[in-house]
Design a protein around this motif. Sequence first.
Motif, PDB file in Angstrom:
ATOM      1  N   ALA A   1       0.847  -1.195   0.000  1.00 52.69           N
ATOM      2  CA  ALA A   1       0.000   0.000   0.000  1.00 52.69           C
ATOM      3  C   ALA A   1       0.878   1.238   0.000  1.00 52.69           C
ATOM      4  CB  ALA A   1      -0.925   0.004   1.216  1.00 52.69           C
ATOM      5  N   LEU A   2       0.345   2.325  -0.545  1.00 52.55           N
ATOM      6  CA  LEU A   2       0.970   3.641  -0.454  1.00 52.55           C
ATOM      7  C   LEU A   2       0.520   4.240   0.870  1.00 52.55           C
ATOM      8  CD1 LEU A   2       2.828   5.389  -2.206  1.00 52.55           C
ATOM      9  CD2 LEU A   2       0.783   6.405  -3.231  1.00 52.55           C
ATOM     10  N   ALA A   3       1.423   4.322   1.828  1.00 53.83           N
ATOM     11  CA  ALA A   3       1.063   4.624   3.217  1.00 53.83           C
ATOM     12  C   ALA A   3       0.247   5.899   3.341  1.00 53.83           C
ATOM     13  CB  ALA A   3       2.330   4.746   4.061  1.00 53.83           C
ATOM     14  N   GLY A   4      -0.893   5.770   4.030  1.00 53.99           N
ATOM     15  CA  GLY A   4      -1.734   6.919   4.294  1.00 53.99           C
ATOM     16  C   GLY A   4      -2.529   7.418   3.115  1.00 53.99           C
ATOM     17  N   ILE A   5      -2.433   6.725   1.962  1.00 55.89           N
ATOM     18  CA  ILE A   5      -3.096   7.218   0.751  1.00 55.89           C
ATOM     19  C   ILE A   5      -4.044   6.174   0.176  1.00 55.89           C
ATOM     20  CG2 ILE A   5      -2.734   8.095  -1.594  1.00 55.89           C
ATOM     21  CD1 ILE A   5      -0.006   9.138  -0.630  1.00 55.89           C
ATOM     22  N   MET A   6      -3.521   5.022  -0.257  1.00 59.36           N
ATOM     23  CA  MET A   6      -4.378   4.004  -0.867  1.00 59.36           C
ATOM     24  C   MET A   6      -3.711   2.633  -0.792  1.00 59.36           C
ATOM     25  SD  MET A   6      -6.061   3.861  -4.720  1.00 59.36           S
ATOM     26  CE  MET A   6      -6.909   5.430  -4.525  1.00 59.36           C
ATOM     27  N   GLY A   7      -4.533   1.608  -0.614  1.00 59.20           N
ATOM     28  CA  GLY A   7      -4.040   0.240  -0.565  1.00 59.20           C
ATOM     29  C   GLY A   7      -3.801  -0.325  -1.946  1.00 59.20           C
ATOM     30  N   GLY A   8      -3.133  -1.485  -1.960  1.00 55.93           N
ATOM     31  CA  GLY A   8      -2.850  -2.157  -3.218  1.00 55.93           C
ATOM     32  C   GLY A   8      -3.892  -3.225  -3.527  1.00 55.93           C
ATOM     33  N   GLU A   9      -4.072  -3.481  -4.802  1.00 52.62           N
ATOM     34  CA  GLU A   9      -5.089  -4.440  -5.238  1.00 52.62           C
ATOM     35  C   GLU A   9      -4.697  -5.876  -4.898  1.00 52.62           C
ATOM     36  OE1 GLU A   9      -7.808  -5.204  -9.224  1.00 52.62           O
ATOM     37  OE2 GLU A   9      -5.841  -4.260  -9.418  1.00 52.62           O
ATOM     38  N   ALA A  10      -3.394  -6.183  -4.955  1.00 51.61           N
ATOM     39  CA  ALA A  10      -2.947  -7.568  -4.780  1.00 51.61           C
ATOM     40  C   ALA A  10      -3.248  -8.111  -3.392  1.00 51.61           C
ATOM     41  CB  ALA A  10      -1.447  -7.664  -5.067  1.00 51.61           C
ATOM     42  N   SER A  11      -3.271  -7.253  -2.362  1.00 50.27           N
ATOM     43  CA  SER A  11      -3.502  -7.711  -0.989  1.00 50.27           C
ATOM     44  C   SER A  11      -4.881  -7.332  -0.466  1.00 50.27           C
ATOM     45  CB  SER A  11      -2.433  -7.125  -0.061  1.00 50.27           C
ATOM     46  OG  SER A  11      -2.471  -5.704  -0.112  1.00 50.27           O
ATOM     47  N   SER A  12      -5.784  -6.933  -1.368  1.00 59.49           N
ATOM     48  CA  SER A  12      -7.097  -6.445  -0.945  1.00 59.49           C
ATOM     49  C   SER A  12      -8.015  -7.579  -0.492  1.00 59.49           C
ATOM     50  CB  SER A  12      -7.761  -5.669  -2.087  1.00 59.49           C
ATOM     51  OG  SER A  12      -7.994  -6.530  -3.189  1.00 59.49           O
ATOM     52  N   VAL A  13      -9.019  -7.222   0.264  1.00 60.28           N
ATOM     53  CA  VAL A  13     -10.017  -8.186   0.739  1.00 60.28           C
ATOM     54  C   VAL A  13     -10.991  -8.498  -0.394  1.00 60.28           C
ATOM     55  CG1 VAL A  13     -11.885  -8.551   2.394  1.00 60.28           C
ATOM     56  CG2 VAL A  13      -9.785  -7.377   3.102  1.00 60.28           C
ATOM     57  N   THR A  14     -11.236  -9.781  -0.633  1.00 55.63           N
ATOM     58  CA  THR A  14     -12.159 -10.218  -1.686  1.00 55.63           C
ATOM     59  C   THR A  14     -13.197 -11.172  -1.095  1.00 55.63           C
ATOM     60  OG1 THR A  14     -10.791 -12.115  -2.297  1.00 55.63           O
ATOM     61  CG2 THR A  14     -10.310 -10.013  -3.390  1.00 55.63           C
ATOM     62  N   ASP A  15     -14.051 -11.702  -1.971  1.00 48.56           N
ATOM     63  CA  ASP A  15     -15.103 -12.630  -1.517  1.00 48.56           C
ATOM     64  C   ASP A  15     -14.533 -13.905  -0.903  1.00 48.56           C
ATOM     65  OD1 ASP A  15     -16.902 -10.813  -2.459  1.00 48.56           O
ATOM     66  OD2 ASP A  15     -17.268 -11.848  -4.357  1.00 48.56           O
ATOM     67  N   THR A  16     -13.290 -14.267  -1.279  1.00 44.00           N
ATOM     68  CA  THR A  16     -12.696 -15.509  -0.790  1.00 44.00           C
ATOM     69  C   THR A  16     -11.856 -15.313   0.468  1.00 44.00           C
ATOM     70  OG1 THR A  16     -10.759 -15.206  -2.214  1.00 44.00           O
ATOM     71  CG2 THR A  16     -12.638 -16.425  -3.141  1.00 44.00           C
ATOM     72  N   THR A  17     -11.779 -14.074   0.944  1.00 42.93           N
ATOM     73  CA  THR A  17     -10.952 -13.789   2.119  1.00 42.93           C
ATOM     74  C   THR A  17     -11.525 -14.466   3.360  1.00 42.93           C
ATOM     75  OG1 THR A  17     -10.218 -11.668   1.214  1.00 42.93           O
ATOM     76  CG2 THR A  17     -10.037 -11.963   3.602  1.00 42.93           C
ATOM     77  N   ALA A  18     -10.644 -15.125   4.109  1.00 46.77           N
ATOM     78  CA  ALA A  18     -11.055 -15.771   5.362  1.00 46.77           C
ATOM     79  C   ALA A  18     -10.374 -15.157   6.569  1.00 46.77           C
ATOM     80  CB  ALA A  18     -10.748 -17.270   5.303  1.00 46.77           C
ATOM     81  N   ASP A  19      -9.148 -14.652   6.384  1.00 44.00           N
ATOM     82  CA  ASP A  19      -8.380 -14.080   7.492  1.00 44.00           C
ATOM     83  C   ASP A  19      -7.967 -12.651   7.145  1.00 44.00           C
ATOM     84  OD1 ASP A  19      -8.493 -16.604   8.749  1.00 44.00           O
ATOM     85  OD2 ASP A  19      -6.733 -17.271   7.608  1.00 44.00           O
ATOM     86  N   LEU A  20      -8.037 -11.771   8.135  1.00 43.00           N
ATOM     87  CA  LEU A  20      -7.733 -10.357   7.925  1.00 43.00           C
ATOM     88  C   LEU A  20      -6.511  -9.948   8.735  1.00 43.00           C
ATOM     89  CD1 LEU A  20     -11.285  -8.756   8.383  1.00 43.00           C
ATOM     90  CD2 LEU A  20     -10.199  -9.401   6.221  1.00 43.00           C
ATOM     91  N   PHE A  21      -5.778  -8.991   8.185  1.00 43.40           N
ATOM     92  CA  PHE A  21      -4.826  -8.223   8.989  1.00 43.40           C
ATOM     93  C   PHE A  21      -5.299  -6.778   8.939  1.00 43.40           C
ATOM     94  CE2 PHE A  21      -1.079  -5.522   9.534  1.00 43.40           C
ATOM     95  CZ  PHE A  21      -0.657  -5.973  10.783  1.00 43.40           C
ATOM     96  N   LEU A  22      -5.679  -6.254  10.091  1.00 44.34           N
ATOM     97  CA  LEU A  22      -6.256  -4.915  10.191  1.00 44.34           C
ATOM     98  C   LEU A  22      -5.182  -3.970  10.705  1.00 44.34           C
ATOM     99  CD1 LEU A  22      -9.106  -3.705   9.727  1.00 44.34           C
ATOM    100  CD2 LEU A  22      -9.532  -4.024  12.173  1.00 44.34           C
ATOM    101  N   GLU A  23      -5.039  -2.802  10.050  1.00 42.95           N
ATOM    102  CA  GLU A  23      -4.018  -1.846  10.476  1.00 42.95           C
ATOM    103  C   GLU A  23      -4.643  -0.493  10.792  1.00 42.95           C
ATOM    104  OE1 GLU A  23      -1.154  -0.666   7.474  1.00 42.95           O
ATOM    105  OE2 GLU A  23      -2.636   0.667   6.554  1.00 42.95           O
ATOM    106  N   ALA A  24      -4.014   0.212  11.744  1.00 35.96           N
ATOM    107  CA  ALA A  24      -4.305   1.609  12.044  1.00 35.96           C
ATOM    108  C   ALA A  24      -2.984   2.236  12.435  1.00 35.96           C
ATOM    109  CB  ALA A  24      -5.328   1.739  13.169  1.00 35.96           C
ATOM    110  N   ALA A  25      -2.666   3.408  11.886  1.00 40.23           N
ATOM    111  CA  ALA A  25      -1.340   3.988  12.118  1.00 40.23           C
ATOM    112  C   ALA A  25      -1.434   5.488  12.267  1.00 40.23           C
ATOM    113  CB  ALA A  25      -0.404   3.622  10.960  1.00 40.23           C
ATOM    114  N   PHE A  26      -0.343   6.058  12.777  1.00 39.42           N
ATOM    115  CA  PHE A  26      -0.177   7.511  12.767  1.00 39.42           C
ATOM    116  C   PHE A  26       0.988   7.828  11.847  1.00 39.42           C
ATOM    117  CE2 PHE A  26       2.269  11.181  14.387  1.00 39.42           C
ATOM    118  CZ  PHE A  26       1.356  12.169  14.085  1.00 39.42           C
ATOM    119  N   PHE A  27       0.714   8.620  10.796  1.00 38.58           N
ATOM    120  CA  PHE A  27       1.737   9.059   9.867  1.00 38.58           C
ATOM    121  C   PHE A  27       1.968  10.552  10.059  1.00 38.58           C
ATOM    122  CE2 PHE A  27      -0.386   5.522   7.514  1.00 38.58           C
ATOM    123  CZ  PHE A  27       0.662   4.627   7.584  1.00 38.58           C
TER     124      PHE A  27
END
Length: 787
Positions: free
Chosen positions: A311-337
């Motif tokens: 992902a481009l930090a603080g701007i937009m995520g990448g498509e390759a690691s995005s959540v889709t219909d087949t997603t079963a496990d998540l990694f959730l992030e929150a940050a201060f930039f």
Amino acid sequence: MKFSEQWLREWVELGVDTEDLAAQLTMAGLEVDAIEAVAGQFSGVVVAQIISAEPHPDAEKLQVCQVSDGAETLQIVCGAANARPGIKVPLAKIGAVLPGDFKIKKAKLRGVESFGMLCAEQELGLAEQSDGLFELPADAPVGECVRSYLDLNDSVIELGLTPNRADCLSIRGVAREAAVLNDMPFVDHGSASVPVTTDDIFPIDIQAWDDCPRYVGRVIRNVDVSQPSPLWLQQKLKRAGLRSIDAVVDVTNFVMLELGQPMHAFDLAKLDGGIVVRKASAGESLALLDGQTIELKEGSLVIADQSKPLALAGIMGGEASSVTDTTADLFLEAAFFAPAMIAGRARSYGLHTDSSHRFERGVDYQLPVRAMERATALITEICGGEVGPAVEVDGDTLPVPPRILLREQRIEKVLGMALLPKDVETILTGLGMAVERCEHGWQVVPPSWRFDIAIEVDLLEELARIYGYNKLPVRPVRSDLQIKAAPESRRPLTKVRQQLLSRGYQELITYSFIDPAVQAEFDDRSAVALRNPISSDMAVMRTSLMPGLIKAAQHNSKRQQSRLRFFESGLRFVAGESSTAQTPVLAGLITGRRHPENWSADGELVDFYDLKGDIESLLSHSGKPLSFSPAQNKGLHPGQCAEVLLDGDVVGVIGALHPSLQRKFDFANPVYLFEITVDAVAIQREISFRELSKFPEVRRDLSVLVDRQVPAQAVLDTVRGTAGAYLVNLKLFDIYQGKGIDPERKSLALGLTFRESSRTLNEEEVNQSVEAVVLRLKEAFGATLRN
């Protein structure tokens, strides 16, 4: 910032109506740009379920539907393509009134009776256009009024926030402001910690601490992404201008709107090894969620795993690691930039997102953990899942709030009235500040979400806007002013400007950033390059004011303005080994006619000596010897260029624009320029009185022949140094070259005026001075008297 008024009132129970609330927010600096009703005005519309849908016997695109409103089954003729058995939709019964005062009556369509109307969102004023019937959730209660079921008695308020009020880019922030404006306690809706049900964590490695001082991550396993977002969540997002995507994305958007913390969710199965917060390397690329692929600029902050950017930090995520219909496990992030890192980064990629909009203005650095708990609770409530521990990684570069002294006397001096101490403390504590009484006032520490409060006047502004600008007294500010002594040895720049204006010049203000190509035409010195230029033709700092004047003159000459006199004062920037020298200079340009066009003036053009006369006028106030010496300067005519010397020191340059540049910039007439230091024109001799002589003057005129290469200035300096103390004036009143004299020589006609203040000079004294001058000129220049 758009938000639902009902959502705001869930946070704070306000006793004012919509209009009063908007007025309060606007007067407090949170300008309300628009207020819009969520839906149009309608009545008599209920939740209904389609029991059956049969083709119309005489119309191919119509269906005859049997619809239940909970009390009876009605026959409705409908043309919507998505009308089908089992779905729940809004039903406008006979007697209902839709937006635009459209009344529903019993009708017959192609011979089949219809006892009402099934509605789309557009027909209820919920959308500008819609493709079919408004399908309601499966659990919608049949027979309930649609207005109450969807909470449509609501308004959307849009704020036009200034960049310093990033804390109000959330419902929580606006609610805090509304509470303190209405003198109400603000009850912060805390986020309880979610019980941890698994020990799974994902490693986090921060390599760019200055840019990302805090990062929080959490693993959530076995989520059911197919679960739809609840209706209340979809409606809140919609009224804030966001569309519903899926439950996980909706939750992260919801938390951003509610608390102000942008978040992102990754598909854990697509991550390799661990999270790495680092700077991008040259040659890396990233496919973004919006479908475009960007080449990452070296130094951009990215969220990556062990093998690739995510992902481009603080701007937009990448498509390759995005959540889709087949997603079963998540990694959730929150940050201060750090805001300084994000500022301008999104724009450099041609992007602007809700996340970058917040991060570049400043997000509360204490918020990531709270936002993580809030998002986790919502995701598990909707999608289920097993929650891992929240992993928080902090550096030592987190912001430190300032400790500000607010003086009690200063409040009355600046605001024009005294505030009661309890009012001061109520306002500041209501805004989340830590307030401690001290001897002369209060020690105040702003909260973590207020990046714009750093000094005392910031606190005074907070008091004024919350107390009410309209309540402050309207009276002139009174103060004892001390008139500072103006040194007679310095002339203010305002007087220099006025002098040039009186000589027909117009003042310009041009950019300090100029085109490198134009810069190179006037100066070989290396210019200071900008790291993030506005455009390619504004990429370096100017080392001279001349290019700006030339561009302005070119712009005017192309618009039929042929007689131009411009000047500008400003800084020039010359790069040194360790620092950049910033020198205040004054520059000017003239071209075209000597006099404005009129019946009594000819069309004679200005020349070098017109500009030289202006320089002499500017520097005459110094009282120091002024001279001009031939010089070479890139951009100026090699034969019409001179250094300006004041008391022997070079203070500037004057000359004609180089012929090649005159052609390049398409000037019809010769152009003359000067540039001198502001320090030189600011020098002013001290005024002193000298009694006027009562005795007559004696004048002698000399015409001497000297070589053509001898500067007239050198001759004048020699005469002044030889004539003695009685010489009070010296004029060069004629220069002649031509018929009657040697082609290699020129004739200079000099007028020498002698006077003594205490007596009348005799003929012998004057003749001795003249003879000494003639002899000295012969020795120095081989000069002879012209017959």
